[in-house]
Enzyme design. Structure first.
Site, PDB file in Angstrom:
ATOM      1  N   THR A   1      43.126  15.221  80.559  1.00 62.69           N
ATOM      2  CA  THR A   1      43.027  15.878  79.259  1.00 62.69           C
ATOM      3  C   THR A   1      42.116  15.107  78.301  1.00 62.69           C
ATOM      4  O   THR A   1      41.955  13.889  78.439  1.00 62.69           O
ATOM      5  CB  THR A   1      44.449  15.977  78.639  1.00 62.69           C
ATOM      6  OG1 THR A   1      44.340  16.294  77.260  1.00 62.69           O
ATOM      7  CG2 THR A   1      45.210  14.661  78.728  1.00 62.69           C
TER       8      THR A   1
ATOM      9  N   TYR B   1      52.628  11.478  75.844  1.00 58.65           N
ATOM     10  CA  TYR B   1      51.955  12.337  76.840  1.00 58.65           C
ATOM     11  C   TYR B   1      50.558  11.806  77.137  1.00 58.65           C
ATOM     12  O   TYR B   1      50.210  11.546  78.289  1.00 58.65           O
ATOM     13  CB  TYR B   1      51.882  13.788  76.331  1.00 58.65           C
ATOM     14  CG  TYR B   1      50.877  14.638  77.099  1.00 58.65           C
ATOM     15  CD1 TYR B   1      51.082  14.955  78.444  1.00 58.65           C
ATOM     16  CD2 TYR B   1      49.708  15.119  76.483  1.00 58.65           C
ATOM     17  CE1 TYR B   1      50.154  15.723  79.158  1.00 58.65           C
ATOM     18  CE2 TYR B   1      48.782  15.881  77.184  1.00 58.65           C
ATOM     19  CZ  TYR B   1      49.012  16.184  78.524  1.00 58.65           C
ATOM     20  OH  TYR B   1      48.094  16.937  79.224  1.00 58.65           O
TER      21      TYR B   1
ATOM     22  N   LYS C   1      48.910  10.170  80.586  1.00 55.19           N
ATOM     23  CA  LYS C   1      47.731  10.724  81.267  1.00 55.19           C
ATOM     24  C   LYS C   1      46.625   9.663  81.345  1.00 55.19           C
ATOM     25  O   LYS C   1      45.949   9.528  82.362  1.00 55.19           O
ATOM     26  CB  LYS C   1      47.221  11.980  80.549  1.00 55.19           C
ATOM     27  CG  LYS C   1      48.127  13.187  80.639  1.00 55.19           C
ATOM     28  CD  LYS C   1      48.345  13.728  82.041  1.00 55.19           C
ATOM     29  CE  LYS C   1      47.128  14.371  82.640  1.00 55.19           C
ATOM     30  NZ  LYS C   1      47.436  15.014  83.959  1.00 55.19           N
TER      31      LYS C   1
HETATM   32  P1  NAD Z   1      52.304  23.079  83.147  1.00 59.09           P
HETATM   33  O1  NAD Z   1      53.333  22.307  82.404  1.00 59.09           O
HETATM   34  O2  NAD Z   1      52.144  24.546  82.872  1.00 59.09           O
HETATM   35  O3  NAD Z   1      52.547  22.941  84.723  1.00 59.09           O
HETATM   36  C1  NAD Z   1      52.906  21.731  85.319  1.00 59.09           C
HETATM   37  C2  NAD Z   1      53.381  22.026  86.736  1.00 59.09           C
HETATM   38  O4  NAD Z   1      53.688  20.775  87.358  1.00 59.09           O
HETATM   39  C3  NAD Z   1      54.639  22.883  86.787  1.00 59.09           C
HETATM   40  O5  NAD Z   1      54.483  23.900  87.744  1.00 59.09           O
HETATM   41  C4  NAD Z   1      55.729  21.898  87.201  1.00 59.09           C
HETATM   42  O6  NAD Z   1      56.773  22.500  87.953  1.00 59.09           O
HETATM   43  C5  NAD Z   1      54.944  20.905  88.035  1.00 59.09           C
HETATM   44  N1  NAD Z   1      55.579  19.592  88.098  1.00 59.09           N
HETATM   45  C6  NAD Z   1      56.063  18.854  87.056  1.00 59.09           C
HETATM   46  N2  NAD Z   1      56.598  17.707  87.509  1.00 59.09           N
HETATM   47  C7  NAD Z   1      56.414  17.696  88.860  1.00 59.09           C
HETATM   48  C8  NAD Z   1      56.731  16.769  89.888  1.00 59.09           C
HETATM   49  N3  NAD Z   1      57.356  15.614  89.621  1.00 59.09           N
HETATM   50  N4  NAD Z   1      56.393  17.069  91.162  1.00 59.09           N
HETATM   51  C9  NAD Z   1      55.752  18.237  91.455  1.00 59.09           C
HETATM   52  N5  NAD Z   1      55.447  19.176  90.519  1.00 59.09           N
HETATM   53  C10 NAD Z   1      55.772  18.896  89.232  1.00 59.09           C
HETATM   54  O7  NAD Z   1      50.942  22.307  82.905  1.00 59.09           O
HETATM   55  P2  NAD Z   1      49.464  22.868  82.731  1.00 59.09           P
HETATM   56  O8  NAD Z   1      49.251  23.229  81.323  1.00 59.09           O
HETATM   57  O9  NAD Z   1      49.181  23.859  83.804  1.00 59.09           O
HETATM   58  O10 NAD Z   1      48.636  21.531  83.004  1.00 59.09           O
HETATM   59  C11 NAD Z   1      48.265  21.159  84.338  1.00 59.09           C
HETATM   60  C12 NAD Z   1      47.513  19.849  84.295  1.00 59.09           C
HETATM   61  O11 NAD Z   1      46.369  19.976  83.459  1.00 59.09           O
HETATM   62  C13 NAD Z   1      48.323  18.681  83.716  1.00 59.09           C
HETATM   63  O12 NAD Z   1      48.029  17.533  84.466  1.00 59.09           O
HETATM   64  C14 NAD Z   1      47.821  18.557  82.295  1.00 59.09           C
HETATM   65  O13 NAD Z   1      47.937  17.228  81.837  1.00 59.09           O
HETATM   66  C15 NAD Z   1      46.382  18.978  82.455  1.00 59.09           C
HETATM   67  N6  NAD Z   1      45.761  19.567  81.264  1.00 59.09           N
HETATM   68  C16 NAD Z   1      46.337  20.622  80.623  1.00 59.09           C
HETATM   69  C17 NAD Z   1      45.711  21.189  79.515  1.00 59.09           C
HETATM   70  C18 NAD Z   1      46.307  22.401  78.816  1.00 59.09           C
HETATM   71  O14 NAD Z   1      45.772  22.790  77.760  1.00 59.09           O
HETATM   72  N7  NAD Z   1      47.333  23.027  79.330  1.00 59.09           N
HETATM   73  C19 NAD Z   1      44.508  20.675  79.058  1.00 59.09           C
HETATM   74  C20 NAD Z   1      43.948  19.576  79.733  1.00 59.09           C
HETATM   75  C21 NAD Z   1      44.576  19.054  80.849  1.00 59.09           C
END
Ligand code: NAD
Length: 337
Positions: A138, A163, A167
């Site tokens: 992120t 958070y 990361k």
């Molecule tokens: P989300 O919270 O919607 O999904 C996270 C998923 O990870 C879920 O399906 C959950 O069940 C799974 N999970 C959590 N803990 C786990 C574990 N211990 N073992 C296996 N699975 C597990 O998140 P998102 O918004 O889809 O984000 C996905 C990735 O992208 C993350 O790494 C986040 O840091 C990164 N990210 C998100 C954004 C955003 O705007 N949403 C922006 C930049 C980066």
């Protein structure tokens, strides 16, 4: 058939990514490992669950034995790692699980990949050459910006929430596996995503849901915090291109050039709802209610995506107006309006 392990594929970005990969690459076996925490939803994967090149494994990225079995059983040739605890508010109230999942989970995946793919530092086993580990991160690792400037890949890390600190730590572990062991890694740091399948807890689904249910629409502080909004499918295409064409050991920032403050986002959604689901002459804007600001709320994030645009040829297809229109339409269906 090459197997790619996607972690966190039942979440918001992961499920959009899996749909994109399964149909674009019929010759890959996409193995989705997800713990199905409160944030994961198998409904998000309905469109791929019967595809022959898709497999779901229920489990925890911190469970080393399981990860070892998955690598061996599916003959994993690449990892796209998204599984994480992802909600800043939750990291303020319950930081422990962020440390466990985001740091220890990333370490476990890296270390199993190293042992499974590599003979010793800088020497891949035969048949495993060039296997790659892509880590999805992120822009929040860079901290906060003032009114001007953009985050580049050279911006020093300055995470401000549990958070973003977790990361940032996971990014450093990925970096270390490249520099110490010669593992082929790529890190992507993306701005805020929006689009279909995002969990109800996040800003845009909350605004739509609260508006439709007639409740107050909560906006933190004075609503002037700025994020650089990226349509989720554009992010998925960026991950795809970074995985396939990204240079090993490099970092690529992915952003939508769509800087908006929360007041604009909420007003825009209310205007779209006023058109699509009119409410007897009253605007949904009347439900907007300012609430106590998030602790340590970063003021502004904005990405300079020049590197991925010029070196890898990625470009965001959606602007905020086109992306939010699609998004609101999708949630109207989800919430049965
Ligand atoms: P989300 O919270 O919607 O999904 C996270 C998923 O990870 C879920 O399906 C959950 O069940 C799974 N999970 C959590 N803990 C786990 C574990 N211990 N073992 C296996 N699975 C597990 O998140 P998102 O918004 O889809 O984000 C996905 C990735 O992208 C993350 O790494 C986040 O840091 C990164 N990210 C998100 C954004 C955003 O705007 N949403 C922006 C930049 C980066």
């Amino acid at each position: 058939m090459k197997s790619i392990l996607v972690t966190g594929g039942a979440g918001f970005i992961g499920s959009n990514l899996i749909k994109h990969l399964v149909f674009k690459y019929p010759d890959y076996n996409i193995v989705n490992l997800d713990l199905l925490t409160y944030a994961g939803n198998s409904e998000n994967l309905k469109s791929v669950e019967n595809e022959r090149n898709y497999t779901f494994v229920h489990g925890d990225i911190c469970d080393r034995e399981l990860i070892e079995r998955v690598f061996q059983h599916y003959y994993i040739h690449g990892v796209i790692h998204l599984a994480a605890e992802s909600h800043v508010d939750n990291s303020i109230s319950h930081p422990d699980i962020f440390i466990e999942t985001n740091i220890k989970g990333t370490f476990t995946l890296l270390d199993v990949a190293y042992k499974y793919w590599m003979e010793k530092p800088f020497e891949y086993k035969k048949g495993f050459e060039n296997n790659k580990f892509l880590h999805v991160s992120t822009d929040e690792v860079y901290g906060t910006l003032g009114a001007t400037g953009l985050f580049t890949e050279e911006t020093p890390y300055a995470p401000n929430s549990p958070y973003s600190a977790s990361k940032a730590s996971s990014d450093m572990l990925v970096r270390s596996y490249h520099h110490t062991y010669g593992m082929e890694t790529v890190i992507t740091n993306s701005s805020n995503n929006y689009g279909p399948k995002q969990h109800d807890e996040k800003l845009i689904p909350t605004v739509i849901r609260k508006a439709l249910s007639g409740e107050n629409i909560p906006v933190y502080g004075d609503g002037k915090n700025i994020r650089d909004w990226l349509y989720v499918l554009d992010h998925c295409k960026g991950i795809d291109i970074a995985y396939h064409k990204g240079k090993s050991g490099e970092v690529y920032n992915i952003g939508g050039k769509n800087e908006q403050n929360n007041n604009y986002i909420v007003a825009k959604i209310c205007e779209l709802l006023d058109q699509k689901v009119p409410k007897n002459g009253k605007s949904y804007k009347a439900q907007i209610s300012y609430v106590e600001d998030r602790a340590g709320h970063d003021f502004r994030y904005a990405i300079d995506a020049t590197k991925i645009e010029t070196k890898l040829g990625w470009k965001a297809a959606e602007n905020f107006d086109s992306g939010i229109e699609k998004t609101v339409q999708w949630y109207l269906k989800k919430y049965e309006f």
